[in-house]
Design a protein around this motif. Sequence first.
Motif, PDB file in Angstrom:
ATOM      1  N   GLU A 155       0.822  -1.219   0.000  1.00 20.57           N
ATOM      2  CA  GLU A 155       0.000   0.000   0.000  1.00 20.57           C
ATOM      3  C   GLU A 155       0.854   1.267   0.000  1.00 20.57           C
ATOM      4  N   GLY A 156       2.171   1.117   0.159  1.00 17.98           N
ATOM      5  CA  GLY A 156       3.064   2.267   0.152  1.00 17.98           C
ATOM      6  C   GLY A 156       3.445   2.778   1.530  1.00 17.98           C
ATOM      7  N   ASN A 157       2.963   2.126   2.581  1.00 20.04           N
ATOM      8  CA  ASN A 157       3.298   2.539   3.941  1.00 20.04           C
ATOM      9  C   ASN A 157       4.700   2.085   4.314  1.00 20.04           C
ATOM     10  N   ALA A 158       5.252   2.723   5.334  1.00 21.45           N
ATOM     11  CA  ALA A 158       6.552   2.323   5.869  1.00 21.45           C
ATOM     12  C   ALA A 158       6.344   1.216   6.897  1.00 21.45           C
ATOM     13  N   ILE A 159       7.192   0.203   6.845  1.00 24.44           N
ATOM     14  CA  ILE A 159       7.201  -0.838   7.868  1.00 24.44           C
ATOM     15  C   ILE A 159       8.582  -0.836   8.509  1.00 24.44           C
TER      16      ILE A 159
END
Length: 163
Positions: A39-43
């Motif tokens: 989704e393009g989020n940072a992990i």
Amino acid sequence: MSNLLIFNFNSTKAWSGWEIQNDVVMGGNSFSKLERSKEGNAIFKGYVSLKNNGGFASLRYRFALKDISNYTKAYILLKGDGKNYQFRLKSNLEEKASYVYTFKTTGNWQTVQVPLKEMTPTYRGRSLNIANFSTDEIQEVRFLIGNKRAENFRLEMSKIALK
């Protein structure tokens, strides 16, 4: 007044300003990495080790000085793993103290609200006997996990803004 966006992970692919900084700087064995979700989020994930006097993993972002004189809270859209994390600010890169706010994640998406004036000063994990955060500018934000136990962790983040 509009929000002051600090970072929106899924609106940019330019994450080069984000840096991992773990306890290896002082001999520890913790490790972490930053990944992009589909989704393009940072992990931000890894393992905190207590070996060799270690005990923390962190992710920091440094940027040009931002005037925050009209803002009172940070808002962070994130999904944690039920563990406690710290959100930290520095008003400038020369400052030794970091200002810290500890929050608990729920395991679900949540918006963490950080009252800036409640952020307490620390240096190398020790509380300082100076005033809480009260400056009108910032130049660094950081996420840190250091719960005094060896543990895996995973913190997914979407956006950081001030209101």
